[in-house]
Motif scaffolding. Structure first.
Motif, PDB file in Angstrom:
ATOM      1  N   UNK A 132      46.426  21.278  52.935  1.00  0.00           N
ATOM      2  CA  UNK A 132      47.627  21.771  52.268  1.00  0.00           C
ATOM      3  C   UNK A 132      47.342  22.153  50.817  1.00  0.00           C
ATOM      4  N   UNK A 133      46.580  21.298  50.119  1.00  0.00           N
ATOM      5  CA  UNK A 133      46.243  21.580  48.718  1.00  0.00           C
ATOM      6  C   UNK A 133      45.353  22.816  48.606  1.00  0.00           C
ATOM      7  N   UNK A 134      44.456  22.991  49.564  1.00  0.00           N
ATOM      8  CA  UNK A 134      43.597  24.177  49.562  1.00  0.00           C
ATOM      9  C   UNK A 134      44.423  25.441  49.752  1.00  0.00           C
ATOM     10  N   UNK A 135      45.377  25.382  50.666  1.00  0.00           N
ATOM     11  CA  UNK A 135      46.241  26.539  50.921  1.00  0.00           C
ATOM     12  C   UNK A 135      47.037  26.907  49.676  1.00  0.00           C
ATOM     13  N   UNK A 136      47.521  25.914  48.941  1.00  0.00           N
ATOM     14  CA  UNK A 136      48.274  26.178  47.712  1.00  0.00           C
ATOM     15  C   UNK A 136      47.423  26.948  46.703  1.00  0.00           C
ATOM     16  N   UNK A 137      46.170  26.554  46.590  1.00  0.00           N
ATOM     17  CA  UNK A 137      45.306  27.157  45.574  1.00  0.00           C
ATOM     18  C   UNK A 137      44.691  28.479  46.026  1.00  0.00           C
ATOM     19  N   UNK A 138      44.689  28.710  47.320  1.00  0.00           N
ATOM     20  CA  UNK A 138      44.081  29.937  47.822  1.00  0.00           C
ATOM     21  C   UNK A 138      44.772  31.176  47.253  1.00  0.00           C
ATOM     22  N   UNK A 139      46.078  31.094  47.030  1.00  0.00           N
ATOM     23  CA  UNK A 139      46.824  32.224  46.456  1.00  0.00           C
ATOM     24  C   UNK A 139      46.223  32.665  45.132  1.00  0.00           C
ATOM     25  N   UNK A 140      45.873  31.692  44.289  1.00  0.00           N
ATOM     26  CA  UNK A 140      45.330  32.011  42.969  1.00  0.00           C
ATOM     27  C   UNK A 140      43.841  32.325  43.050  1.00  0.00           C
ATOM     28  N   UNK A 141      43.116  31.579  43.859  1.00  0.00           N
ATOM     29  CA  UNK A 141      41.669  31.783  43.962  1.00  0.00           C
ATOM     30  C   UNK A 141      41.340  33.169  44.507  1.00  0.00           C
ATOM     31  N   UNK A 142      42.139  33.662  45.419  1.00  0.00           N
ATOM     32  CA  UNK A 142      41.858  34.970  46.014  1.00  0.00           C
ATOM     33  C   UNK A 142      42.039  36.108  45.018  1.00  0.00           C
ATOM     34  N   UNK A 143      42.750  35.841  43.909  1.00  0.00           N
ATOM     35  CA  UNK A 143      42.980  36.879  42.899  1.00  0.00           C
ATOM     36  C   UNK A 143      41.924  36.879  41.800  1.00  0.00           C
ATOM     37  N   UNK A 144      41.056  35.877  41.787  1.00  0.00           N
ATOM     38  CA  UNK A 144      40.034  35.796  40.739  1.00  0.00           C
ATOM     39  C   UNK A 144      38.875  36.727  41.077  1.00  0.00           C
ATOM     40  N   UNK A 145      38.717  37.761  40.257  1.00  0.00           N
ATOM     41  CA  UNK A 145      37.680  38.759  40.513  1.00  0.00           C
ATOM     42  C   UNK A 145      36.416  38.527  39.693  1.00  0.00           C
ATOM     43  N   UNK A 146      36.556  37.806  38.571  1.00  0.00           N
ATOM     44  CA  UNK A 146      35.394  37.571  37.719  1.00  0.00           C
ATOM     45  C   UNK A 146      35.299  36.079  37.395  1.00  0.00           C
ATOM     46  N   UNK A 147      34.417  35.352  38.075  1.00  0.00           N
ATOM     47  CA  UNK A 147      34.288  33.912  37.810  1.00  0.00           C
ATOM     48  C   UNK A 147      33.281  33.597  36.704  1.00  0.00           C
ATOM     49  N   UNK A 148      32.750  34.599  36.027  1.00  0.00           N
ATOM     50  CA  UNK A 148      31.697  34.405  35.029  1.00  0.00           C
ATOM     51  C   UNK A 148      32.144  35.020  33.704  1.00  0.00           C
ATOM     52  N   UNK A 149      31.407  34.715  32.626  1.00  0.00           N
ATOM     53  CA  UNK A 149      31.714  35.272  31.313  1.00  0.00           C
ATOM     54  C   UNK A 149      31.146  36.681  31.177  1.00  0.00           C
ATOM     55  N   UNK A 150      31.913  37.547  30.515  1.00  0.00           N
ATOM     56  CA  UNK A 150      31.428  38.873  30.171  1.00  0.00           C
ATOM     57  C   UNK A 150      32.182  39.359  28.944  1.00  0.00           C
TER      58      UNK A 150
END
Length: 470
Positions: A132-150
């Motif tokens: 359930x907690x994973x499903x909640x966060x999947x909404x936000x995680x799927x929108x992250x396009x850049x997980x690194x610094x630039x």
């Protein structure tokens, strides 16, 4: 793993890594590596302990770890599955359930089987919660396009997603997960001071976290946020002042001004710091020193003069001294729109009554007469400023105000044949020198105008006095 043969040292490094990245949504490569190392050591008990931790973490491949944990649980001693207290509780439940059926002693294997079933059910509930907690966060995680610094800017949608993700995690209330998400966010958004501000503000709301707040500000100020945006450094100064480290707060202001000598925000902040700690005179001394500095341009000095006047008016309560600052400095800062705006605003905000109405009108008129006679700002800017005078005449003017209103309307906003703005520009043979003249002259002589050249009417003996122009 490849070069060190001391398992304790390797495990210590893995635990440090778990603190840094173990809660990441995509942390499965790390946990796989940790489990792989323990497999090399043939430490089944430690593998089971790792899996027991991982099944609580919402992340991308949570189900895979649960399946392996469940398989191992069937072969591990029952005392490793739960704590001693929980095991005793499950045993008591099993015994209570069998008591109504004769109370005969059951074989230990049957009792253990029933206990394992209850433990398995408990871990399945954990799995469902993790799912359930994973499903909640999947909404936000799927929108992250850049997980690194630039150094390139992030898309607006990415910034919005990070804000929403942080809002969500804060609403969940888990300190460790909130802290971890902020650290993740700041890897990607290190150049965005809004997230440093937000992190520090959130941390300051947690009890006993003063040193952590200082560390957040220090990282932002000394490593990540460019000096061209001094806001986070000033916030650090306010924080240090609030904890009693006033000297540190002063040093921060000085350090910013070494790189940004024209930072009005920093100078005003420093002056206000001195006012709070030492009084009005100390604040005025800051303004004097900065106005006399050769590294500050004339338009920044104009702003500092207006801030000086506002201190005299709003802190000391001396309208006359503030008015004197404006009137004596108009010859030096006549080409600053900000100077005129603040002078006009100052006079318009003075209270009037029936007896003072005419006198107040003359003072306002004097400002606009000075604007016409001494300023070289653009015609468009003058027209914009004169709109304020027209509104004043309409709303607060006397019986004769409409005559003045129509005259200004004609001479300022009329056709070129009637407009007096260009005609009233400064002439070479008819006005006092401007600050630009002083700058030019000083540069030709290889120096910078002194404080007393900018304030020629103030005797040098009053340089450390309690107020200017006494």
């Amino acid at each position: 793993m490849e070069t060190n043969h001391n398992p304790d040292l390797v495990r210590e490094l893995f635990e440090r890594a778990a603190t840094s990245v173990g809660l990441d949504f995509l942390a499965h490569p790390f946990w796989d590596r940790y489990i792989e190392y323990e497999e090399r050591q043939e430490a089944q008990d430690k593998i089971f302990a790792i899996l027991q931790r991982v099944i609580h973490i919402p992340m991308h491949q949570y189900a895979r770890y649960y399946e392996r944990f469940r398989q191992l649980a069937h072969s591990r001693p029952i005392k490793e599955l739960v704590s001693a207290e929980a095991l005793a509780g499950y045993r008591s439940e099993v015994e209570t359930e069998t008591a109504p059926y004769g109370g005969l002693a059951r074989p230990e294997l049957e009792v253990e089987r029933d206990i394992r079933a209850k433990i398995d059910s408990m871990y399945y509930e954990i799995f469902q919660q993790t799912q359930e907690e994973t499903t909640k966060r999947w909404t936000y995680e799927s929108e992250l396009k850049r997980p690194y610094f630039h150094v390139t800017e992030l898309d607006h949608s990415q910034l919005i997603n990070w804000r929403k993700y942080l809002d969500f995690e804060e609403s969940e209330g888990d300190f460790a997960r909130i802290t971890f998400l902020y650290e993740r966010c700041l890897v990607t958004c290190a150049l965005y001071d809004e997230f440093w501000f937000r992190y520090a503000r959130w941390m300051s709301a947690q009890p006993g976290k003063e040193e952590e707040v200082r560390h957040i500000y220090m990282r932002a100020a000394t490593i990540f946020v460019p000096i061209s945006r001094p806001g986070i450094r000033l916030q650090l100064a306010y924080f240090e002042e609030s904890t009693g480290r006033v000297d540190v707060a002063r040093d921060i202001h000085e350090a910013v001004l070494m790189h940004l000598p024209d930072s009005v925000e920093t100078i005003v902040s420093w002056a206000n710091l001195e006012r709070r700690q030492k009084g009005l005179d100390a604040a005025i001394e800051v303004y004097k020193a900065q106005i006399d500095s050769p590294s500050i341009n004339i338009f920044t000095k104009a702003v500092l003069v207006t801030e000086w006047a506002l201190l005299l008016w709003k802190v000391k309560g001396s309208v006359d001294e503030a008015r004197t600052v404006f009137s004596k400095n108009v010859q030096w800062y006549a080409d600053s729109r900000h100077f005129w705006q603040q002078w006009i605003k100052f006079e318009l905000e003075q209270p009037t009554n029936a007896e003072l109405e005419a006198q107040h009108g003359e003072r306002v008129k004097h400002i606009f007469d000075e604007l016409l006679a001494k300023s070289r700002i653009s015609t468009a800017t003058k027209k914009d400023l004169f709109l304020t005078y027209l509104h004043y005449l309409q709303g607060r003017g006397t019986k004769e105000a409409m005559k003045q209103f129509l005259t200004i309307d004609r001479e300022i906003y009329g056709p070129a044949s009637l407009c007096v703005l260009d005609k009233s520009a400064l002439k070479e043979n008819g006005t006092a020198k401007t600050p630009l003249d002083e700058e030019t002259k000083a540069k030709a002589e290889g120096r910078h105008p002194t404080y007393y050249e900018y304030f020629p009417d103030e005797p040098e003996s009053t340089a450390t006095g309690t107020a200017p122009f006494q």
